[in-house]
Write an enzyme that holds these catalytic residues in place. Structure first.
Site, PDB file in Angstrom:
ATOM      1  N   ASP A 163       5.224  51.558  77.952  1.00  0.00           N
ATOM      2  CA  ASP A 163       5.931  50.136  78.405  1.00  0.00           C
ATOM      3  C   ASP A 163       5.093  49.085  77.474  1.00  0.00           C
ATOM      4  O   ASP A 163       4.039  49.442  76.984  1.00  0.00           O
ATOM      5  CB  ASP A 163       5.546  50.090  79.921  1.00  0.00           C
ATOM      6  CG  ASP A 163       6.226  48.626  80.301  1.00  0.00           C
ATOM      7  OD1 ASP A 163       7.060  48.209  79.513  1.00  0.00           O
ATOM      8  OD2 ASP A 163       6.045  48.484  81.334  1.00  0.00           O
TER       9      ASP A 163
ATOM     10  N   HIS B  84       9.623  47.705  69.579  1.00  0.00           N
ATOM     11  CA  HIS B  84       9.980  48.770  69.508  1.00  0.00           C
ATOM     12  C   HIS B  84       9.636  49.875  68.247  1.00  0.00           C
ATOM     13  O   HIS B  84       9.298  50.864  68.174  1.00  0.00           O
ATOM     14  CB  HIS B  84      11.456  49.019  69.774  1.00  0.00           C
ATOM     15  CG  HIS B  84      11.944  48.579  71.067  1.00  0.00           C
ATOM     16  ND1 HIS B  84      11.207  48.694  72.287  1.00  0.00           N
ATOM     17  CD2 HIS B  84      12.935  47.587  71.314  1.00  0.00           C
ATOM     18  CE1 HIS B  84      11.785  48.149  73.225  1.00  0.00           C
ATOM     19  NE2 HIS B  84      12.616  47.258  72.796  1.00  0.00           N
TER      20      HIS B  84
ATOM     21  N   LEU C 213       4.402  72.814  70.676  1.00  0.00           N
ATOM     22  CA  LEU C 213       4.603  71.630  71.501  1.00  0.00           C
ATOM     23  C   LEU C 213       6.204  71.249  71.791  1.00  0.00           C
ATOM     24  O   LEU C 213       6.876  71.425  70.835  1.00  0.00           O
ATOM     25  CB  LEU C 213       4.066  70.149  70.919  1.00  0.00           C
ATOM     26  CG  LEU C 213       4.363  68.893  71.597  1.00  0.00           C
ATOM     27  CD1 LEU C 213       3.498  69.001  72.774  1.00  0.00           C
ATOM     28  CD2 LEU C 213       4.108  67.896  70.607  1.00  0.00           C
TER      29      LEU C 213
HETATM   30  C1  FPP Z   1       9.348  49.581  77.025  1.00  0.00           C
HETATM   31  O1  FPP Z   1       8.752  48.555  76.697  1.00  0.00           O
HETATM   32  C2  FPP Z   1       9.993  50.863  76.099  1.00  0.00           C
HETATM   33  C3  FPP Z   1      11.136  51.157  75.783  1.00  0.00           C
HETATM   34  C4  FPP Z   1      12.238  50.614  76.780  1.00  0.00           C
HETATM   35  C5  FPP Z   1      11.493  51.977  74.548  1.00  0.00           C
HETATM   36  C6  FPP Z   1      10.637  52.726  74.008  1.00  0.00           C
HETATM   37  C7  FPP Z   1      11.102  53.418  72.969  1.00  0.00           C
HETATM   38  C8  FPP Z   1      10.295  53.875  72.057  1.00  0.00           C
HETATM   39  C9  FPP Z   1       8.908  53.595  71.647  1.00  0.00           C
HETATM   40  C10 FPP Z   1      10.675  54.820  70.748  1.00  0.00           C
HETATM   41  C11 FPP Z   1      11.121  55.894  71.303  1.00  0.00           C
HETATM   42  C12 FPP Z   1      11.646  56.771  70.184  1.00  0.00           C
HETATM   43  C13 FPP Z   1      12.684  57.703  69.994  1.00  0.00           C
HETATM   44  C14 FPP Z   1      12.710  58.557  68.694  1.00  0.00           C
HETATM   45  C15 FPP Z   1      13.808  57.751  71.022  1.00  0.00           C
HETATM   46  P1  FPP Z   1       9.509  47.183  77.007  1.00  0.00           P
HETATM   47  O2  FPP Z   1      10.755  46.915  75.997  1.00  0.00           O
HETATM   48  O3  FPP Z   1       9.915  47.143  78.577  1.00  0.00           O
HETATM   49  O4  FPP Z   1       8.417  46.347  77.103  1.00  0.00           O
HETATM   50  P2  FPP Z   1       8.242  44.952  77.988  1.00  0.00           P
HETATM   51  O5  FPP Z   1       7.905  45.422  79.376  1.00  0.00           O
HETATM   52  O6  FPP Z   1       7.025  44.275  77.279  1.00  0.00           O
HETATM   53  O7  FPP Z   1       9.367  43.905  77.787  1.00  0.00           O
END
Ligand code: FPP
Length: 258
Positions: free
Chosen positions: A38, A55, A149
Site C-alpha cells: 500500500d 505504481h 520461491l
Molecule cells: C496500493 O497502493 C497498490 C496497488 C493497488 C497496486 C500495487 C501494484 C504493484 C506495486 C505492482 C504489481 C506488479 C505486478 C507485476 C502485478 P495505492 O494506490 O492504494 O496507494 P494509496 O493508498 O497511497 O493511494
C-alpha cells in the site's frame, strides 16, 4: 570530508543490513509471507507526480523483495497487486495496473527463470483483459517446472469473493454426491480456495500506515502474524523486509494453545 562521511555512512548501513540478515538467517524462516503493498498513490502525490508513477516505483520494490524472499529461502511470497474493489479506480489507473504484468514479464522473466522462481496468480481471471491474462499465462508456462520461491500475485483478488466461490463449489460437490455434507471440513474448504496446496501465510505485512486487512486472505490468515509499517511500498527496502521477519521470529505462536 562530506564524501568520506557519506561513504562511511553507506558502509555502516551495509554492515547493519548484513548483521540483520545473518540474524534473520539463524532464526525460523516463515514459509509463506503475504504483503499488502500500500501507499503507491500517496508516495507519488507527495512528490507531485501522477498516481501511476507510484505504481511504477512500486514495481521496483516488487523486484527487490522477491529477490530478498528468494535469498532467504521463503517458499511463497504473495503480493496483493489488484483487489476486486480496485476496478472502482479511475480508468487510466486501472489500465496502467493491468499493463504491469506484461511489463514485469518483459523485464523480470529471465531473472525469475534463472532463480528457479515459479510465478502463480490467485484471483478471478475471468475479468482480466486478454493482454493481462496472456502475460500471466506466459509467466506460468515459462516457470511451471521451477521448484524455488513461489511468487504469487493476487490479481483481481477478493477474499470474500474467493470464499463465496468455494462455498458454491462445495454445494455443487455435495449435490453431485462427491462430498458428504457432514464431511465438509477445513481441508475441503482449503481445496476449494485459490490458495489450494499452499501453506497459510505465517506473516502478513502491510505498508503505508493503514491498520486493516482489506479483504485479503481472510480465511488463510486466521493464525498469521501481522506486521504494519508507516513506510510506503515504493520506499520499502529489503532491510525493512528483514526487520519484519526478525520481529516475526520473536513472536510466540500458539495457534490457540497455551
Ligand atoms: C496500493 O497502493 C497498490 C496497488 C493497488 C497496486 C500495487 C501494484 C504493484 C506495486 C505492482 C504489481 C506488479 C505486478 C507485476 C502485478 P495505492 O494506490 O492504494 O496507494 P494509496 O493508498 O497511497 O493511494
Amino acid at each position: 570530508m562530506i564524501r568520506f562521511l557519506k561513504s562511511w555512512f553507506a558502509g555502516s548501513e551495509a554492515l547493519d543490513e548484513e548483521s540483520l540478515l545473518s540474524r534473520v538467517r539463524s532464526g525460523p524462516i516463515p514459509r509463506h509471507v503475504a504483503i499488502i503493498m500500500d501507499g503507491n498513490g500517496r508516495w507519488a502525490k507527495k512528490r507531485g507526480l501522477p498516481r501511476v508513477a507510484g505504481h511504477r516505483e512500486g514495481m521496483k520494490t516488487v523486484r527487490e523483495i522477491a529477490r530478498a524472499a528468494d535469498e532467504l529461502g521463503i517458499e511463497v511470497l504473495t503480493l496483493y497487486s489488484f483487489s476486486t474493489e480496485n476496478w472502482k479506480r479511475p480508468r487510466e489507473e486501472v489500465d496502467y495496473l493491468m499493463k504491469l504484468p506484461e511489463e514485469f514479464l518483459r523485464t523480470e522473466l529471465d531473472e525469475l527463470v534463472r532463480r528457479n522462481v515459479q510465478v502463480r496468480m490467485i484471483g478471478d481471471e475471468t475479468q482480466l483483459p486478454a493482454h493481462t491474462l496472456s502475460a500471466i499465462r506466459r509467466f506460468q508456462e515459462a516457470t511451471r517446472d521451477n521448484s524455488g520461491l513461489i511468487l504469487n500475485f493476487a490479481l483481481n483478488y477478493g477474499s470474500r469473493d474467493e470464499i463465496l466461490r468455494a462455498v458454491r463449489q462445495i454445494v455443487e460437490e455435495v449435490q453431485s454426491g462427491k462430498v458428504d455434507k457432514d464431511a465438509i471440513d477445513e481441508a475441503v474448504m482449503n481445496r476449494c480456495l485459490y490458495t489450494a496446496g499452499l501453506p497459510d501465510p505465517d506473516l502478513v505485512i502491510r505498508t503505508s500506515g493503514e491498520i486493516r486487512v482489506s479483504n485479503f486472505m481472510l480465511w488463510q490468515m486466521a493464525y498469521s502474524e501481522l506486521w504494519f509499517t508507516d513506510i510506503s511500498w515504493p520506499d520499502f527496502r529489503r532491510n525493512h523486509f528483514f526487520q519484519a521477519i526478525e520481529d516475526y521470529q520473536h513472536r510466540s505462536r500458539r495457534f490457540g494453545a497455551v
